[in-house]
Design a protein around this motif. Structure first.
Motif: not given
Length: 70
Positions: A31-37, A42-43, A45-51, A53-61
Motif C-alpha cells: 500500500l505504501a508503494t501505491i500511495m507513493d506512486g 497521480p496521472f 493511474f486510471g481515473t473514474i470521473e463523475q459530476p 466526484f472523481s478518483f484514481r485507482y490501481a489494478i493489482t494482481r
C-alpha cells in the motif's frame, strides 16, 4: 487514513482478505508503494470521473498466496 492528501477507501472484501492473511503488517509495504506512486505521478493511474466526484485507482494482481485485491 489520509496520506499526503490522498486516502485509501477499503471495501469489506479487502478487510476480510487482510484478516485472512494475518493483518495489515503484510500489506503495508504494498500500500505504501501505491500511495507513493499516487503522490509522484497521480496521472499514471486510471481515473473514474463523475459530476460529483472523481478518483484514481490501481489494478493489482495475485502474488503467491496473497489475493489480487490486497
Amino acid at each position: 487514513m489520509p496520506f499526503r492528501g490522498y486516502a485509501i477507501i477499503e471495501t469489506d472484501e479487502f478487510k476480510e482478505a487482510v484478516e485472512k492473511i494475518g493483518g495489515y503488517r503484510f500489506v503495508d509495504e504494498a500500500l505504501a508503494t501505491i500511495m507513493d506512486g499516487l503522490h509522484r505521478n497521480p496521472f499514471g493511474f486510471g481515473t473514474i470521473e463523475q459530476p460529483l466526484f472523481s478518483f484514481r485507482y490501481a489494478i493489482t494482481r495475485r502474488i503467491g498466496d496473497i489475493p489480487r485485491w490486497l
